[in-house]
Design a protein around this motif. Structure first.
Motif, PDB file in Angstrom:
ATOM      1  N   VAL A 130      37.097  35.256  48.379  1.00 50.97           N
ATOM      2  CA  VAL A 130      38.543  35.623  48.553  1.00 50.97           C
ATOM      3  C   VAL A 130      39.250  34.738  47.696  1.00 50.97           C
ATOM      4  O   VAL A 130      38.996  33.453  48.037  1.00 50.97           O
ATOM      5  CB  VAL A 130      38.798  35.858  50.066  1.00 50.97           C
ATOM      6  N   ALA A 131      40.239  35.279  46.756  1.00 51.70           N
ATOM      7  CA  ALA A 131      41.070  34.378  46.079  1.00 51.70           C
ATOM      8  C   ALA A 131      42.572  34.498  46.688  1.00 51.70           C
ATOM      9  O   ALA A 131      42.933  35.594  46.797  1.00 51.70           O
ATOM     10  CB  ALA A 131      40.910  34.939  44.640  1.00 51.70           C
ATOM     11  N   CYS A 137      48.627  36.680  48.381  1.00 55.24           N
ATOM     12  CA  CYS A 137      47.954  37.979  48.361  1.00 55.24           C
ATOM     13  C   CYS A 137      46.653  37.321  48.283  1.00 55.24           C
ATOM     14  O   CYS A 137      46.340  36.414  47.883  1.00 55.24           O
ATOM     15  CB  CYS A 137      48.239  38.508  46.753  1.00 55.24           C
ATOM     16  N   LEU A 138      45.513  38.188  48.799  1.00 58.40           N
ATOM     17  CA  LEU A 138      44.162  37.904  48.978  1.00 58.40           C
ATOM     18  C   LEU A 138      43.330  39.176  48.306  1.00 58.40           C
ATOM     19  O   LEU A 138      43.263  40.073  48.600  1.00 58.40           O
ATOM     20  CB  LEU A 138      43.610  37.893  50.490  1.00 58.40           C
ATOM     21  N   ILE A 172      40.492  39.978  39.890  1.00 57.86           N
ATOM     22  CA  ILE A 172      41.797  39.104  39.624  1.00 57.86           C
ATOM     23  C   ILE A 172      42.187  39.757  38.267  1.00 57.86           C
ATOM     24  O   ILE A 172      43.515  39.843  37.984  1.00 57.86           O
ATOM     25  CB  ILE A 172      41.478  37.500  39.547  1.00 57.86           C
ATOM     26  N   GLU A 173      41.635  39.882  37.290  1.00 59.37           N
ATOM     27  CA  GLU A 173      41.847  40.348  35.969  1.00 59.37           C
ATOM     28  C   GLU A 173      42.562  41.583  36.035  1.00 59.37           C
ATOM     29  O   GLU A 173      43.666  41.976  35.308  1.00 59.37           O
ATOM     30  CB  GLU A 173      40.754  40.508  34.977  1.00 59.37           C
ATOM     31  N   GLN A 174      42.303  42.561  36.861  1.00 59.10           N
ATOM     32  CA  GLN A 174      43.004  43.905  36.901  1.00 59.10           C
ATOM     33  C   GLN A 174      44.316  43.874  37.588  1.00 59.10           C
ATOM     34  O   GLN A 174      45.083  44.751  37.339  1.00 59.10           O
ATOM     35  CB  GLN A 174      41.962  44.727  38.055  1.00 59.10           C
ATOM     36  N   ASP A 185      42.699  44.150  46.414  1.00 57.30           N
ATOM     37  CA  ASP A 185      41.552  44.325  45.362  1.00 57.30           C
ATOM     38  C   ASP A 185      41.313  45.658  45.513  1.00 57.30           C
ATOM     39  O   ASP A 185      41.837  46.451  46.382  1.00 57.30           O
ATOM     40  CB  ASP A 185      40.335  43.232  45.678  1.00 57.30           C
ATOM     41  N   SER A 186      40.172  46.322  44.608  1.00 64.24           N
ATOM     42  CA  SER A 186      40.018  47.924  44.567  1.00 64.24           C
ATOM     43  C   SER A 186      39.531  48.504  45.843  1.00 64.24           C
ATOM     44  O   SER A 186      39.772  49.429  46.072  1.00 64.24           O
ATOM     45  CB  SER A 186      38.984  47.883  43.468  1.00 64.24           C
ATOM     46  N   THR A 187      38.673  47.652  46.487  1.00 65.06           N
ATOM     47  CA  THR A 187      38.116  48.230  47.803  1.00 65.06           C
ATOM     48  C   THR A 187      39.379  48.237  48.821  1.00 65.06           C
ATOM     49  O   THR A 187      39.161  49.061  49.817  1.00 65.06           O
ATOM     50  CB  THR A 187      37.129  47.307  48.504  1.00 65.06           C
TER      51      THR A 187
END
Length: 330
Positions: A197-198, A204-205, A250-252, A257-259
């Motif tokens: 996790v970033a 934001c996570l 992260i780049e997106q 995140d997408s999930t």
């Protein structure tokens, strides 16, 4: 009493989400042709268990659950991601974090499972709070945890070393912990993986999971007793894959995140009749299907506007005004 009018659905696609939305919106549904083309048609055991749970909860019964199952696999987000990322999303919508916890008693990998978790959920306020969540921020730290069950403890160190080899070129604040389980706490099947996790400067996570386990066999007893088992992905490849996937998330861009797109949209739709505004990366097929289900069950439509300057998408909606009526009225 008039004849019940059902919303007719087909197939097993997003079965759990459709059940949830049908329950929240009090919409009778009729689901047909569930895996009609598969060799094992119909509901899976975990889906039957979910239906029984919904039936009990909807009848206002007291339910105590002590089930053993799968905590980490390659299909769904792990319990680690649920604990570090999913639960923390709720605070953005007014859910208090006090009393919100997930404790991993034992881990379970496919195919035999054996994992057990304890989930504590506080009383949710009368309604959620509309969110204005568009600031992504910059990544300031990366945290993670490896899991390993019924395998050598050294596998965890190999995954960490490989993942850090990717991250060290971008950010120094990287800490990955290990969680090795053996005996009853390690479940009934071998497996290992990495959850990352970033965290950004705006809170934001962004998370990702990679898990490795033996494939499910038609007869698990035969697979368990067999001396020859298929090789699993090397730990070094797991570490590199998890780190690379997180960098891709992260780049997106986006605040999740997408999930987690589907859950984010659902929380926005359940808010009071006020405007929620969120930013996500490229819409995923699951996220698009969630938007359609929200429209069909809750009557909430989102305004979708691409942001070409950041290659992200801004979504706005007015919540349906769902309220928590589970408490007694004085």
């Amino acid at each position: 009493m008039g004849k019940t009018s059902y919303v007719r659905l087909k197939g097993s696609r997003q079965f759990r989400q459709r059940l949830l939305l049908a329950t929240l919106s009090s919409t009778p549904i009729l689901v047909e042709d569930i895996r009609s083309d598969d060799t094992s048609p119909g509901l899976q055991p975990h889906e039957v268990s979910l239906l029984r749970l919904i039936e009990k909860v909807s009848d206002d019964c007291t339910v105590e659950i002590n089930e053993t199952g799968i905590t980490n696999d390659s299909k769904d987000s792990s319990v680690d991601t649920f604990r570090t990322t999913t639960l923390h999303m709720l605070k953005r919508f007014g859910v208090p974090l006090e009393g919100l916890m997930l404790k991993i008693e034992s881990r379970g990998a496919p195919p035999l499972g054996g994992g057990e978790v304890v989930l504590g959920v506080p009383i949710v306020p009368n309604s959620l709070t509309a969110a204005h969540w568009v600031d992504e921020g910059m990544v300031k730290s990366i945290r993670g945890v490896t899991f390993s069950t019924r395998v050598s403890p050294q596998i965890a160190n190999r995954m960490i070393y490989a993942a850090r080899g990717v991250f060290n070129r971008f950010i120094p604040d990287v800490h990955i912990f290990t969680d090795h389980r053996s005996g009853p706490a390690g479940g009934r099947s071998p497996g290992y993986g990495l959850s990352l996790v970033a965290e950004t400067t705006s809170g934001c996570l962004i998370s990702t999971d990679v898990a490795v386990n033996y494939p499910k066999a038609d007869e698990t007893d035969v697979m368990e007793d067999s001396e020859e088992k298929p090789d699993m992905l090397p730990p070094e490849d797991v570490g590199v894959q998890a780190a690379s996937t997180l960098l891709g998330e992260i780049e997106q861009g986006g605040v999740v995140d997408s999930t987690h797109q589907g859950l984010l949209f659902l929380l926005c739709a359940l808010c009071p009749p006020d405007v929620s505004k969120v930013r996500v990366g490229m819409l995923t097929p699951y996220g698009i299907e969630t938007l359609r289900n929200i429209r069909d069950f809750l009557g909430v439509k989102f305004v979708i506007k691409p942001d070409p300057t950041t290659n992200t998408v801004i979504l706005k909606c007015v919540g349906c005004g769902m309220k928590n009526l589970s408490r007694k009225i004085a």
